[in-house]
Design a protein around this motif. Structure first.
Motif, PDB file in Angstrom:
ATOM      1  N   SER A   5       0.825  -1.214   0.000  1.00  0.00           N
ATOM      2  CA  SER A   5       0.000   0.000   0.000  1.00  0.00           C
ATOM      3  C   SER A   5       0.850   1.251   0.000  1.00  0.00           C
ATOM      4  O   SER A   5       0.586   2.195   0.729  1.00  0.00           O
ATOM      5  N   ILE A   6       1.924   1.251  -0.790  1.00  0.00           N
ATOM      6  CA  ILE A   6       2.781   2.433  -0.879  1.00  0.00           C
ATOM      7  C   ILE A   6       1.941   3.652  -1.241  1.00  0.00           C
ATOM      8  O   ILE A   6       1.146   3.618  -2.162  1.00  0.00           O
ATOM      9  N   LEU A   7       2.167   4.760  -0.558  1.00  0.00           N
ATOM     10  CA  LEU A   7       1.403   5.963  -0.815  1.00  0.00           C
ATOM     11  C   LEU A   7       1.783   6.582  -2.146  1.00  0.00           C
ATOM     12  O   LEU A   7       2.844   6.310  -2.707  1.00  0.00           O
ATOM     13  N   PHE A   8       0.897   7.468  -2.658  1.00  0.00           N
ATOM     14  CA  PHE A   8       1.076   8.031  -3.990  1.00  0.00           C
ATOM     15  C   PHE A   8       2.347   8.848  -4.122  1.00  0.00           C
ATOM     16  O   PHE A   8       2.802   9.124  -5.221  1.00  0.00           O
ATOM     17  N   LEU A   9       2.974   9.229  -2.992  1.00  0.00           N
ATOM     18  CA  LEU A   9       4.207  10.003  -3.049  1.00  0.00           C
ATOM     19  C   LEU A   9       5.231   9.342  -3.959  1.00  0.00           C
ATOM     20  O   LEU A   9       5.913  10.002  -4.747  1.00  0.00           O
ATOM     21  N   PHE A  10       5.343   8.032  -3.891  1.00  0.00           N
ATOM     22  CA  PHE A  10       6.377   7.336  -4.628  1.00  0.00           C
ATOM     23  C   PHE A  10       6.063   7.197  -6.102  1.00  0.00           C
ATOM     24  O   PHE A  10       6.911   6.800  -6.884  1.00  0.00           O
ATOM     25  N   LEU A  11       4.847   7.521  -6.490  1.00  0.00           N
ATOM     26  CA  LEU A  11       4.524   7.479  -7.910  1.00  0.00           C
ATOM     27  C   LEU A  11       5.230   8.585  -8.662  1.00  0.00           C
ATOM     28  O   LEU A  11       5.349   8.537  -9.882  1.00  0.00           O
ATOM     29  N   PHE A  12       5.716   9.591  -7.951  1.00  0.00           N
ATOM     30  CA  PHE A  12       6.401  10.710  -8.581  1.00  0.00           C
ATOM     31  C   PHE A  12       7.916  10.528  -8.588  1.00  0.00           C
ATOM     32  O   PHE A  12       8.644  11.412  -8.994  1.00  0.00           O
ATOM     33  N   ILE A  13       8.372   9.378  -8.148  1.00  0.00           N
ATOM     34  CA  ILE A  13       9.792   9.081  -8.113  1.00  0.00           C
ATOM     35  C   ILE A  13      10.060   7.899  -9.017  1.00  0.00           C
ATOM     36  O   ILE A  13       9.335   6.917  -8.983  1.00  0.00           O
ATOM     37  N   SER A  14      11.073   7.971  -9.836  1.00  0.00           N
ATOM     38  CA  SER A  14      11.394   6.850 -10.717  1.00  0.00           C
ATOM     39  C   SER A  14      11.605   5.597  -9.903  1.00  0.00           C
ATOM     40  O   SER A  14      12.292   5.586  -8.893  1.00  0.00           O
ATOM     41  N   ILE A  15      11.044   4.504 -10.321  1.00  0.00           N
ATOM     42  CA  ILE A  15      11.163   3.266  -9.575  1.00  0.00           C
ATOM     43  C   ILE A  15      12.594   2.735  -9.609  1.00  0.00           C
ATOM     44  O   ILE A  15      12.951   1.863  -8.835  1.00  0.00           O
ATOM     45  N   PHE A  16      13.392   3.250 -10.498  1.00  0.00           N
ATOM     46  CA  PHE A  16      14.757   2.765 -10.608  1.00  0.00           C
ATOM     47  C   PHE A  16      15.768   3.702  -9.977  1.00  0.00           C
ATOM     48  O   PHE A  16      16.958   3.429 -10.020  1.00  0.00           O
ATOM     49  N   SER A  17      15.320   4.823  -9.452  1.00  0.00           N
ATOM     50  CA  SER A  17      16.275   5.804  -8.933  1.00  0.00           C
ATOM     51  C   SER A  17      16.930   5.299  -7.659  1.00  0.00           C
ATOM     52  O   SER A  17      16.377   4.512  -6.915  1.00  0.00           O
ATOM     53  N   ARG A  18      18.137   5.763  -7.424  1.00  0.00           N
ATOM     54  CA  ARG A  18      18.831   5.475  -6.179  1.00  0.00           C
ATOM     55  C   ARG A  18      19.459   6.768  -5.694  1.00  0.00           C
ATOM     56  O   ARG A  18      19.518   7.758  -6.415  1.00  0.00           O
ATOM     57  N   GLY A 173      12.498 -11.510  -1.422  1.00  0.00           N
ATOM     58  CA  GLY A 173      11.422 -11.235  -2.383  1.00  0.00           C
ATOM     59  C   GLY A 173      10.795  -9.870  -2.191  1.00  0.00           C
ATOM     60  O   GLY A 173      10.562  -9.145  -3.163  1.00  0.00           O
ATOM     61  N   VAL A 174      10.522  -9.488  -0.923  1.00  0.00           N
ATOM     62  CA  VAL A 174       9.901  -8.185  -0.664  1.00  0.00           C
ATOM     63  C   VAL A 174      10.879  -7.060  -0.984  1.00  0.00           C
ATOM     64  O   VAL A 174      10.508  -6.044  -1.583  1.00  0.00           O
ATOM     65  N   TYR A 175      12.149  -7.223  -0.586  1.00  0.00           N
ATOM     66  CA  TYR A 175      13.171  -6.206  -0.875  1.00  0.00           C
ATOM     67  C   TYR A 175      13.287  -5.979  -2.383  1.00  0.00           C
ATOM     68  O   TYR A 175      13.338  -4.836  -2.859  1.00  0.00           O
ATOM     69  N   LYS A 176      13.323  -7.051  -3.139  1.00  0.00           N
ATOM     70  CA  LYS A 176      13.429  -6.941  -4.592  1.00  0.00           C
ATOM     71  C   LYS A 176      12.182  -6.310  -5.185  1.00  0.00           C
ATOM     72  O   LYS A 176      12.253  -5.471  -6.096  1.00  0.00           O
ATOM     73  N   TYR A 177      11.015  -6.678  -4.661  1.00  0.00           N
ATOM     74  CA  TYR A 177       9.749  -6.121  -5.152  1.00  0.00           C
ATOM     75  C   TYR A 177       9.685  -4.614  -4.903  1.00  0.00           C
ATOM     76  O   TYR A 177       9.310  -3.836  -5.792  1.00  0.00           O
ATOM     77  N   LEU A 178      10.074  -4.203  -3.703  1.00  0.00           N
ATOM     78  CA  LEU A 178      10.047  -2.769  -3.388  1.00  0.00           C
ATOM     79  C   LEU A 178      11.001  -1.990  -4.293  1.00  0.00           C
ATOM     80  O   LEU A 178      10.661  -0.908  -4.785  1.00  0.00           O
ATOM     81  N   GLY A 179      12.192  -2.525  -4.521  1.00  0.00           N
ATOM     82  CA  GLY A 179      13.136  -1.831  -5.373  1.00  0.00           C
ATOM     83  C   GLY A 179      12.671  -1.743  -6.804  1.00  0.00           C
ATOM     84  O   GLY A 179      12.832  -0.703  -7.466  1.00  0.00           O
ATOM     85  N   GLY A 180      12.087  -2.835  -7.312  1.00  0.00           N
ATOM     86  CA  GLY A 180      11.659  -2.846  -8.703  1.00  0.00           C
ATOM     87  C   GLY A 180      10.418  -2.025  -8.969  1.00  0.00           C
ATOM     88  O   GLY A 180      10.195  -1.580 -10.097  1.00  0.00           O
ATOM     89  N   ASN A 181       9.590  -1.802  -7.919  1.00  0.00           N
ATOM     90  CA  ASN A 181       8.332  -1.102  -8.130  1.00  0.00           C
ATOM     91  C   ASN A 181       8.267   0.286  -7.494  1.00  0.00           C
ATOM     92  O   ASN A 181       7.511   1.140  -7.968  1.00  0.00           O
ATOM     93  N   TYR A 182       9.057   0.503  -6.429  1.00  0.00           N
ATOM     94  CA  TYR A 182       8.938   1.774  -5.720  1.00  0.00           C
ATOM     95  C   TYR A 182      10.267   2.451  -5.423  1.00  0.00           C
ATOM     96  O   TYR A 182      10.279   3.565  -4.921  1.00  0.00           O
ATOM     97  N   GLY A 183      11.376   1.798  -5.704  1.00  0.00           N
ATOM     98  CA  GLY A 183      12.646   2.494  -5.667  1.00  0.00           C
ATOM     99  C   GLY A 183      13.474   2.343  -4.410  1.00  0.00           C
ATOM    100  O   GLY A 183      13.164   1.598  -3.484  1.00  0.00           O
ATOM    101  N   PHE A 184      14.556   3.123  -4.415  1.00  0.00           N
ATOM    102  CA  PHE A 184      15.611   3.058  -3.410  1.00  0.00           C
ATOM    103  C   PHE A 184      15.097   3.342  -2.007  1.00  0.00           C
ATOM    104  O   PHE A 184      15.415   2.629  -1.047  1.00  0.00           O
TER     105      PHE A 184
END
Length: 501
Positions: A5-18, A173-184
């Motif tokens: 349930s990541i909040l919409f804030l992260f939709l404005f950040i590239s999912i690949f950014s670090r 699995g969760v760590y990889k999912y978060l990085g691939g979908n919501y970023g650093f």
């Protein structure tokens, strides 16, 4: 995978950014070439001279100055001592390195008939454009800040539902999912929560730290970096009539950087539930770059004038990261815990691009017959023009580059005295800080000397250079942003063998 349930804030950040910072980017932007022994001993002031394999890296017209076909290579030995100061605590780290840092060749076609083109030259040179080998240790007792703030800053906008590991899920699995979908940022918050460093307060809808460092905390930060930026010059030049030389380079780069950082904290306040923290990060950057150089040299009796332009270097890079977090704690009953979150996941990020600023080198020299010479180069480079792409992924770092970095003017000076077959050389270089704020990085200076002997078909040259520099190092990009002072003493010895054919 359980729906997060990541909040919409992260939709404005590239999912690949670090996390990026200016210090990291400057590793790519700054050129610190290590060339032939003659080049190094004269401070690299070869823009109006030519006639040296590394000189074509400054002004491509320099290859047409050669009188004979040549090939050669250079061996290098360097020592670097980093002295750090963090909350008035001094530390020192030494490092030695031996390398093959340069090799190249020049082929000449001389006009023995009529026409304005007296000579055509083809050249190839490969040399170290920048060595990233650098190790240092930072230690001190921080009275007001801890790494917990890094994880808290990255947890803003999240809840426990975003960071839990479900019954059918794994930490990896969760760590990889978060990085691939919501970023650093989501990954950092996940590490802090799963290692029981931060917890969630439902009343305030935010995370808080379980660490208490009201009496200060001991911190140790270790950085170990290795790698090279190797530059390849493919050169073409002509001598027009007697006194004019024109040339062009097509340059390619191979970039490899591997950096490990380990941050440890201990001796928290007696009432702290957290008693120790160990945070490890590895970053590997690989890629390639391309640039173009144009240059010219004019002779007027004993005077030489040179002008060269290097286009921006267009890099394409890719990053991989690996990290883990270990937290030691104690409960109210005195039972000790050790929670280590090691996802064993390599984050592979998409390609990104860096455009470095262009470089203009203006040069002059006086050649005193067979006795010797004096030379000077002025090098202009505007670091604030650098840019990372795609821009939408690097808005913050591009803004920092534009506001924090500035135009620089470097000075290189060299001299040479010839006595029969012996040559004695000296040089000086002033490298301007790319920062507007000189507290972040001061200007650096180097002094060099060397000598050579001409056996006829073979030339042996030796150089030794001393470089002093100072800068501030920010521990992390967010939260724990305290600065450590780093003073560096760097010595470099080169031995070149040149063969005429």
């Amino acid at each position: 995978m359980t729906q997060k349930s990541i909040l919409f804030l992260f939709l404005f950040i590239s999912i690949f950014s670090r996390a990026q910072n200016v210090n990291e980017i400057l590793n790519i932007l700054v050129d610190n070439p290590n060339g032939t022994a003659r080049f190094e001993s004269m401070g690299g002031a070869f823009g109006a001279l030519g006639g040296d394999l590394s000189a074509i890296n400054i002004n491509p017209a320099g290859s047409a100055v050669f009188n004979d076909n040549e090939y050669g290579f250079t061996l290098s030995s360097e020592k670097k001592e980093n002295k750090t100061s963090f909350f008035n605590n001094p530390e020192s780290e030494d490092d030695n390195n031996f390398s093959f840092n340069q090799g190249g060749a020049i082929w000449l076609l001389k006009n023995t008939g009529e026409g304005n083109i007296n000579k055509i030259s083809f050249g190839f040179n490969a040399q170290t454009n920048n060595s990233f080998k650098n190790n240092f240790v930072i230690k001190g007792r921080n009275s007001s800040n801890s790494i917990d703030k890094f994880f808290l800053n990255n947890s803003i906008g999240l809840s426990t539902a975003d960071l839990i590991v479900g019954s059918n899920e794994s930490v990896s699995g969760v760590y990889k999912y978060l990085g691939g979908n919501y970023g650093f940022s989501a990954q950092q918050a996940f590490l802090g929560y799963q290692a029981y460093l931060i917890n969630y307060d439902k009343d305030s809808n935010s995370f808080y730290s379980l660490a208490n460092y009201s009496e200060g905390v001991d911190q140790q930060y270790i950085s170990e970096t290795k790698g090279l930026n190797t530059k390849y010059n493919i050169n073409f030049a002509i001598q027009f009539k007697e006194n004019f030389y024109f040339g062009m380079n097509v340059n390619t780069h191979d970039v490899y950087i591997e950096n490990y950082t380990g941050h440890n904290e201990s001796n928290f306040s007696e009432s702290s539930a957290i008693t120790g923290i160990s945070f490890e990060n590895s970053l590997k950057t690989q890629g390639e770059g391309l640039s173009i150089q144009l240059g010219g040299i004019a002779k007027f009796n004993s005077f030489r004038f040179g002008l060269s332009y290097q286009s921006p270097t267009w890099y394409t890079l890719r990053d991989q990261t690996y990290q883990s977090l270990e937290v030691q704690s104690v409960d109210l009953d005195g039972i000790k815990y050790q929670d280590k979150v090691n996802p064993q996941v390599i984050n592979a990020y998409p390609d990104y691009k860096i455009n470095t600023p262009s470089i203009i080198t203006t040069s002059a020299a006086i050649v005193l017959g067979k006795f010797g010479l004096l030379s000077i180069d002025l090098v202009s480079k505007d670091y604030s023009k650098s840019k990372l792409k795609p821009n939408r992924d690097f808005l913050t770092i591009n803004r920092d580059i534009n506001t924090k970095l500035t135009n620089t003017l470097d000075i290189r000076m060299g001299s040479e005295i010839r006595i029969e077959k012996f040559s004695f050389r000296g040089g000086f270089t002033k490298i301007s800080s790319p920062y507007k704020n000189l507290d972040m990085m001061g200007d650096s200076k180097s002094f060099s000397f060397g000598f050579g002997y001409d056996f006829g078909e073979t030339i042996v040259n030796f150089s030794h250079k001393l470089l002093k520099s100072n800068k501030k190092h920010q521990l992390f990009d967010s939260g724990l942003t305290d600065l450590a002072q780093i003073d560096t003493d760097h010595s470099l010895s080169n031995l070149s063998l040149i063969f005429k054919f």
